[in-house]
Design a protein around this motif. Sequence first.
Motif, short mmCIF file in Angstrom:
data_model
loop_
_atom_site.label_atom_id
_atom_site.label_comp_id
_atom_site.label_asym_id
_atom_site.label_seq_id
_atom_site.Cartn_x
_atom_site.Cartn_y
_atom_site.Cartn_z
N TRP A 34 0.85 -1.20 0.00
CA TRP A 34 0.00 0.00 0.00
C TRP A 34 0.88 1.24 0.00
CZ3 TRP A 34 -1.23 -4.26 2.93
CH2 TRP A 34 -2.48 -4.84 2.69
N CYS A 35 0.48 2.26 -0.78
CA CYS A 35 1.22 3.52 -0.82
C CYS A 35 0.51 4.54 0.08
CB CYS A 35 1.33 4.05 -2.25
SG CYS A 35 -0.21 4.66 -2.93
N ALA A 36 1.09 5.74 0.21
CA ALA A 36 0.52 6.78 1.07
C ALA A 36 -0.83 7.28 0.55
CB ALA A 36 1.50 7.95 1.18
N ASN A 37 -1.12 7.11 -0.74
CA ASN A 37 -2.40 7.51 -1.31
C ASN A 37 -3.48 6.44 -1.15
OD1 ASN A 37 -1.46 10.01 -2.12
ND2 ASN A 37 -0.83 9.28 -4.13
N GLY A 67 4.49 0.05 0.93
CA GLY A 67 4.99 -0.93 1.90
C GLY A 67 3.93 -1.96 2.22
N THR A 68 4.32 -2.97 2.99
CA THR A 68 3.39 -4.05 3.31
C THR A 68 2.47 -3.73 4.48
OG1 THR A 68 5.10 -5.07 4.68
CG2 THR A 68 4.91 -5.85 2.41
N ASP A 69 2.76 -2.66 5.24
CA ASP A 69 1.92 -2.27 6.37
C ASP A 69 0.91 -1.22 5.90
OD1 ASP A 69 0.77 -1.73 8.80
OD2 ASP A 69 2.57 -0.86 9.71
N GLN A 70 -0.36 -1.60 5.82
CA GLN A 70 -1.38 -0.68 5.31
C GLN A 70 -1.56 0.53 6.21
OE1 GLN A 70 -5.26 -2.44 4.78
NE2 GLN A 70 -6.00 -0.72 3.58
N ASN A 72 0.75 2.01 8.07
CA ASN A 72 1.93 2.88 8.04
C ASN A 72 2.68 2.74 6.71
OD1 ASN A 72 1.63 3.80 10.75
ND2 ASN A 72 2.39 1.81 11.43
N PRO A 73 2.14 3.31 5.63
CA PRO A 73 2.87 3.22 4.35
C PRO A 73 4.10 4.11 4.39
CG PRO A 73 0.94 4.61 4.11
CD PRO A 73 0.88 4.03 5.50
N PRO A 74 5.11 3.81 3.58
CA PRO A 74 6.32 4.64 3.58
C PRO A 74 6.02 6.06 3.12
CG PRO A 74 6.55 2.76 2.08
CD PRO A 74 5.20 2.70 2.66
N SER A 75 6.77 7.01 3.68
CA SER A 75 6.56 8.40 3.30
C SER A 75 7.15 8.66 1.92
CB SER A 75 7.19 9.33 4.33
OG SER A 75 8.57 9.07 4.42
N PRO A 76 6.59 9.61 1.19
CA PRO A 76 7.10 9.92 -0.15
C PRO A 76 8.55 10.39 -0.08
CG PRO A 76 4.98 10.96 0.20
CD PRO A 76 5.40 10.38 1.51
N VAL A 77 9.33 10.06 -1.10
CA VAL A 77 10.72 10.45 -1.17
C VAL A 77 10.79 11.94 -1.47
CG1 VAL A 77 12.90 10.07 -2.38
CG2 VAL A 77 11.35 8.17 -1.99
N ARG A 78 11.61 12.66 -0.71
CA ARG A 78 11.76 14.10 -0.91
C ARG A 78 12.94 14.32 -1.85
NH1 ARG A 78 14.56 18.38 1.69
NH2 ARG A 78 13.51 20.34 1.32
#
Length: 115
Positions: A34-37, A67-70, A72-78
């Motif tokens: 799952w992504c942040a969106n 990421g695999t944790d729905q 807590n998805p990874p934050s977008p790359v800055r």
Amino acid sequence: MAGGSAIRGSRVGAGPMGETERGEVAPRLKVTFWCANGHETSPTFAVDGEVEIPVTWDCPRCGLPAGTDQANPPSPVRHEPYKTHLAYVKERRTDEDGAALLEEALAALRARRGG
């Protein structure tokens, strides 16, 4: 073409080869990311001792890391903005250093011109 099959070498009722003719399918593992969106993607990986499941996966819909944790998805790359040559020079030197270098270059130029 008089009354023939459009596809030569085939017959009515002929289907794709069955699994018995192809062999057995390799064992597979479906992992959901799952992504942040909130987009969900589920790629399939071969179950093999040498294959490592990645920690993150690029979302095919928006391109953000997933990421695999729905919850807590990874934050977008800055991404760092483009820096000019002058910006890099200012990071390495202070204004006093720049003034000293300028004065040194002007003195060398005046010495060459004889003034």
